[in-house]
Design a protein around this motif. Structure first.
Motif, PDB file in Angstrom:
ATOM      1  N   ILE A  56       0.935  -1.149  -0.033  1.00 50.11           N
ATOM      2  CA  ILE A  56       0.042   0.076   0.036  1.00 50.11           C
ATOM      3  C   ILE A  56       0.548   1.097   0.117  1.00 50.11           C
ATOM      4  O   ILE A  56       0.682   2.154  -0.864  1.00 50.11           O
ATOM      5  N   PHE A  57       1.809   1.481   0.839  1.00 46.05           N
ATOM      6  CA  PHE A  57       2.637   2.597   1.062  1.00 46.05           C
ATOM      7  C   PHE A  57       3.779   2.838  -0.136  1.00 46.05           C
ATOM      8  O   PHE A  57       3.978   3.847  -0.273  1.00 46.05           O
ATOM      9  N   GLN A  58       4.096   1.501  -0.656  1.00 43.58           N
ATOM     10  CA  GLN A  58       4.967   1.783  -1.865  1.00 43.58           C
ATOM     11  C   GLN A  58       4.095   2.374  -2.930  1.00 43.58           C
ATOM     12  O   GLN A  58       4.779   3.133  -3.890  1.00 43.58           O
ATOM     13  N   VAL A  59       2.712   2.012  -3.176  1.00 47.42           N
ATOM     14  CA  VAL A  59       1.972   2.957  -4.218  1.00 47.42           C
ATOM     15  C   VAL A  59       2.113   4.398  -3.946  1.00 47.42           C
ATOM     16  O   VAL A  59       1.968   5.059  -4.633  1.00 47.42           O
ATOM     17  N   ILE A  60       1.981   4.835  -2.636  1.00 45.18           N
ATOM     18  CA  ILE A  60       1.991   6.158  -2.339  1.00 45.18           C
ATOM     19  C   ILE A  60       3.132   6.871  -2.523  1.00 45.18           C
ATOM     20  O   ILE A  60       3.463   7.984  -2.715  1.00 45.18           O
ATOM     21  N   GLN A  61       4.390   5.925  -2.285  1.00 48.20           N
ATOM     22  CA  GLN A  61       5.704   6.502  -2.571  1.00 48.20           C
ATOM     23  C   GLN A  61       6.046   6.821  -4.115  1.00 48.20           C
ATOM     24  O   GLN A  61       6.425   7.786  -4.410  1.00 48.20           O
ATOM     25  N   ILE A 223       4.408  11.016 -16.755  1.00 48.78           N
ATOM     26  CA  ILE A 223       5.035   9.691 -16.622  1.00 48.78           C
ATOM     27  C   ILE A 223       4.537   9.109 -15.089  1.00 48.78           C
ATOM     28  O   ILE A 223       4.657   7.931 -14.693  1.00 48.78           O
ATOM     29  N   ALA A 224       4.202  10.005 -14.010  1.00 45.85           N
ATOM     30  CA  ALA A 224       3.773   9.623 -12.688  1.00 45.85           C
ATOM     31  C   ALA A 224       2.631   8.858 -12.872  1.00 45.85           C
ATOM     32  O   ALA A 224       2.329   7.918 -12.405  1.00 45.85           O
ATOM     33  N   LEU A 225       1.591   9.224 -13.746  1.00 49.86           N
ATOM     34  CA  LEU A 225       0.359   8.574 -14.237  1.00 49.86           C
ATOM     35  C   LEU A 225       0.809   7.082 -14.324  1.00 49.86           C
ATOM     36  O   LEU A 225       0.042   6.105 -13.886  1.00 49.86           O
ATOM     37  N   SER A 226       1.876   6.876 -15.338  1.00 51.53           N
ATOM     38  CA  SER A 226       2.213   5.778 -15.886  1.00 51.53           C
ATOM     39  C   SER A 226       2.822   4.844 -14.620  1.00 51.53           C
ATOM     40  O   SER A 226       2.595   3.715 -14.460  1.00 51.53           O
ATOM     41  N   VAL A 232       0.149   0.041  -9.205  1.00 47.25           N
ATOM     42  CA  VAL A 232      -0.960  -0.554  -8.540  1.00 47.25           C
ATOM     43  C   VAL A 232      -1.332  -1.751  -9.518  1.00 47.25           C
ATOM     44  O   VAL A 232      -1.669  -2.741  -8.847  1.00 47.25           O
ATOM     45  N   TYR A 233      -0.987  -1.811 -10.894  1.00 56.00           N
ATOM     46  CA  TYR A 233      -1.348  -3.270 -11.374  1.00 56.00           C
ATOM     47  C   TYR A 233      -0.421  -4.277 -11.253  1.00 56.00           C
ATOM     48  O   TYR A 233      -0.785  -5.370 -11.196  1.00 56.00           O
ATOM     49  N   THR A 234       0.927  -4.021 -10.610  1.00 51.42           N
ATOM     50  CA  THR A 234       1.798  -5.288 -10.204  1.00 51.42           C
ATOM     51  C   THR A 234       1.386  -5.592  -8.778  1.00 51.42           C
ATOM     52  O   THR A 234       1.804  -6.760  -8.473  1.00 51.42           O
ATOM     53  N   ARG A 235       0.549  -4.769  -8.119  1.00 50.57           N
ATOM     54  CA  ARG A 235       0.195  -5.217  -6.749  1.00 50.57           C
ATOM     55  C   ARG A 235      -1.365  -5.553  -6.710  1.00 50.57           C
ATOM     56  O   ARG A 235      -1.860  -5.927  -5.815  1.00 50.57           O
ATOM     57  N   VAL A 368      -3.599  -0.615 -18.953  1.00 56.26           N
ATOM     58  CA  VAL A 368      -2.970  -1.870 -18.328  1.00 56.26           C
ATOM     59  C   VAL A 368      -3.720  -1.903 -17.105  1.00 56.26           C
ATOM     60  O   VAL A 368      -4.005  -3.199 -16.757  1.00 56.26           O
ATOM     61  N   LEU A 369      -3.783  -1.027 -16.184  1.00 59.32           N
ATOM     62  CA  LEU A 369      -4.386  -1.150 -15.025  1.00 59.32           C
ATOM     63  C   LEU A 369      -5.851  -1.542 -15.178  1.00 59.32           C
ATOM     64  O   LEU A 369      -6.039  -2.427 -14.179  1.00 59.32           O
ATOM     65  N   LEU A 370      -6.507  -0.875 -15.917  1.00 65.31           N
ATOM     66  CA  LEU A 370      -7.858  -1.265 -16.155  1.00 65.31           C
ATOM     67  C   LEU A 370      -8.148  -2.676 -16.459  1.00 65.31           C
ATOM     68  O   LEU A 370      -8.876  -3.418 -16.002  1.00 65.31           O
ATOM     69  N   VAL A 371      -7.232  -3.053 -17.594  1.00 63.57           N
ATOM     70  CA  VAL A 371      -7.433  -4.241 -18.026  1.00 63.57           C
ATOM     71  C   VAL A 371      -6.958  -5.431 -16.861  1.00 63.57           C
ATOM     72  O   VAL A 371      -7.524  -6.430 -16.812  1.00 63.57           O
ATOM     73  N   SER A 372      -5.942  -5.113 -16.189  1.00 63.75           N
ATOM     74  CA  SER A 372      -5.399  -5.934 -15.210  1.00 63.75           C
ATOM     75  C   SER A 372      -6.596  -6.399 -13.961  1.00 63.75           C
ATOM     76  O   SER A 372      -6.591  -7.603 -13.449  1.00 63.75           O
ATOM     77  N   VAL A 373      -7.357  -5.361 -13.720  1.00 61.60           N
ATOM     78  CA  VAL A 373      -8.463  -5.539 -12.662  1.00 61.60           C
ATOM     79  C   VAL A 373      -9.390  -6.531 -13.471  1.00 61.60           C
ATOM     80  O   VAL A 373      -9.943  -7.219 -12.742  1.00 61.60           O
ATOM     81  N   ALA A 374      -9.812  -6.387 -14.714  1.00 62.28           N
ATOM     82  CA  ALA A 374     -10.742  -7.074 -15.300  1.00 62.28           C
ATOM     83  C   ALA A 374     -10.210  -8.768 -15.370  1.00 62.28           C
ATOM     84  O   ALA A 374     -10.703  -9.566 -15.092  1.00 62.28           O
ATOM     85  N   ILE A 375      -8.800  -8.655 -15.670  1.00 66.32           N
ATOM     86  CA  ILE A 375      -8.187 -10.089 -15.567  1.00 66.32           C
ATOM     87  C   ILE A 375      -7.952 -10.673 -14.087  1.00 66.32           C
ATOM     88  O   ILE A 375      -8.483 -12.195 -14.102  1.00 66.32           O
ATOM     89  N   TYR A 376      -7.513 -10.079 -13.127  1.00 64.13           N
ATOM     90  CA  TYR A 376      -7.239 -10.372 -12.110  1.00 64.13           C
ATOM     91  C   TYR A 376      -8.811 -11.001 -11.254  1.00 64.13           C
ATOM     92  O   TYR A 376      -8.801 -12.172 -10.766  1.00 64.13           O
TER      93      TYR A 376
END
Length: 422
Positions: A56-61, A223-226, A232-235, A368-376
């Motif tokens: 969680i905090f790595q994402v905020i980092q 690139i921050a958005l990226s 997020v998608y890796t977690r 990728v993030l949106l697709v990953s949620v649908a995949i996971y």
């Protein structure tokens, strides 16, 4: 003369890679032996909670860094003086963003919880704060000063790992794990910051600082958005496992992740050490050949490691973590393959940055993030932690290939074709 200069540069890259690998060997030793020893002592449930807090905090980092890792790396590899000014001017901005985002999240997770949860989440929050603040490691990496990063990181790791081992060996209250969690990032940060402040650097100028902050927000903000999407998608798998299956299975999945990623330091060291030269290469043909050669080496290494884990992974997990974690074997094989694909994706990602594809990356990673949620989600619901591992694999494949090929008329597809042209 040119050939001699190229040999000197290649020698620096190899030495830089060697120092970086040495640092990561110590980290891998801790992940494999000390972390597993602690995980065996505290059990899957507490280990899962600890992993969740860190995620969680790595994402905020990463949110707080505003893409500064790539921006600082690229600028410093081309102009060390300008890179130093960028690091100094934007430190307050990164810390402020982190605190504004992290404090409400920390309150949400510790409110009404037991002391152990509060201690572990608070420690993870502080540890990520120092990582968000620490752009000095990126600056050193861009200047091929991996020795500085290696020595400071190893010192922090040794202290942290030794204290973790003592907590488990002496069977202390798991709340004491908060201390080594914080010190592991705090010690390297303090040393690197002091070394950075001692070196000659430009005097502070409020006008210049505002200009560099604007530059970071304009260049790094995209690139921050990226970067956030990647974080997020890796977690997503970890968050899904925790939310759907509970922290106990999160602990088993965390063991699979720990073992599967423990060797990724070789990939990271090679990429970080050889990409400054690729960024600085003026000839596009030579740049793509270098990137393809790097991808080829990384790919071969990843195949070998995955096969070795498939042969001996079950025995390794039971030996290190104990019988409670044997369910990590099959996810571990899948995650090993995913780590290799992710490493190739990092090379493609950095190559897109070479071509200033910040806008493309920001859009792509949100997709990728949106697709990953649908995949996971369906995979975790139907197949548990094996489904979570498959979600990682499918998402990394999609990110590496189909989506990357949309950039600049397929230059990443051309890069991937070159990998097989020996």
């Amino acid at each position: 003369m040119i050939l001699k200069l190229e040999r000197v540069a290649a020698g620096r890259e190899l030495r830089n890679a060697a120092w970086s690998i040495l640092e990561k060997v110590v980290s891998a030793f801790g992940l494999i032996f000390v972390t597993s020893f602690v995980a065996k002592y505290i059990g899957p449930s507490v280990f899962g909670m600890l992993t969740l807090a860190a995620a969680i905090f790595q994402v905020i980092q990463i949110l707080a860094q505003l893409g500064s890792d790539s921006v600082v790396f690229k600028r410093s590899s081309r102009n060390a003086y300008s890179g130093a000014r960028l690091v100094s001017a934007t430190a307050t901005l990164r810390v402020s963003i982190y605190l504004l985002a992290a404090i409400p999240v920390l309150i949400f997770f510790v409110w009404g919880q037991d002391r152990l949860s509060a201690a572990l989440f608070s420690a993870a929050c502080l540890a990520a704060l120092f990582s968000a603040w620490d752009a000095y490691s990126i600056y050193n990496g861009a200047l091929l000063r991996a020795r500085v990063n290696a020595i400071t990181n190893v010192f922090g790791l040794v202290v942290g790992l030794a204290l973790r081992y003592c907590v488990a060996a002496l069977e202390l209250n798991p709340e004491w794990l908060a201390v080594p969690i914080i010190l592991t990032t705090f010690i390297p940060f303090v040393i690197r910051r002091n070394l950075f402040l001692r070196q000659p650097r430009p005097a502070r100028n409020s006008r210049n600082e505002r200009r560099y902050i604007y530059y970071l927000i304009s260049a790094g903000g995209t690139i921050a958005l990226s970067s956030i999407s990647i974080a997020v998608y890796t977690r997503v798998g970890q968050f899904m496992v925790s939310g759907i299956l509970g922290v106990r299975l999160m602990g088993v999945y965390a063991a699979a992740l720990t073992i599967a990623t423990s060797w990724s330091f070789v990939n990271a060291s090679l990429v970080n050490s050889f990409f400054p030269a690729i960024y600085g290469e003026r000839d596009e043909e030579r740049a793509v050949e270098r990137a393809a050669a790097l991808s080829r080496a990384v790919g071969i290494f990843c195949i070998i490691v995955t096969l070795v884990f498939a042969a001996f992974g079950a025995q390794l997990i039971e030996f290190l973590y104990g019988a409670e974690y044997v369910g990590a074997y099959v996810p571990g094989i899948i995650l090993c393959s995913s780590v290799g694909i992710s490493a190739l994706g990092t090379i493609s990602y950095r190559y897109i940055i070479r071509h200033s594809g910040y806008r493309f990356l920001s859009i792509k990673m949100v997709v990728v993030l949106l697709v990953s949620v649908a995949i996971y989600y369906p995979l975790v619901r139907m197949h548990g932690i094996v489904g979570a591992a498959l979600g990682v694999l499918f998402t990394e494949l999609l990110s590496l290939t189909v989506l990357n090929y949309l950039f600049k008329r397929g230059i990443i597809f051309n890069l991937h074709r070159r990998i097989f042209r020996v």
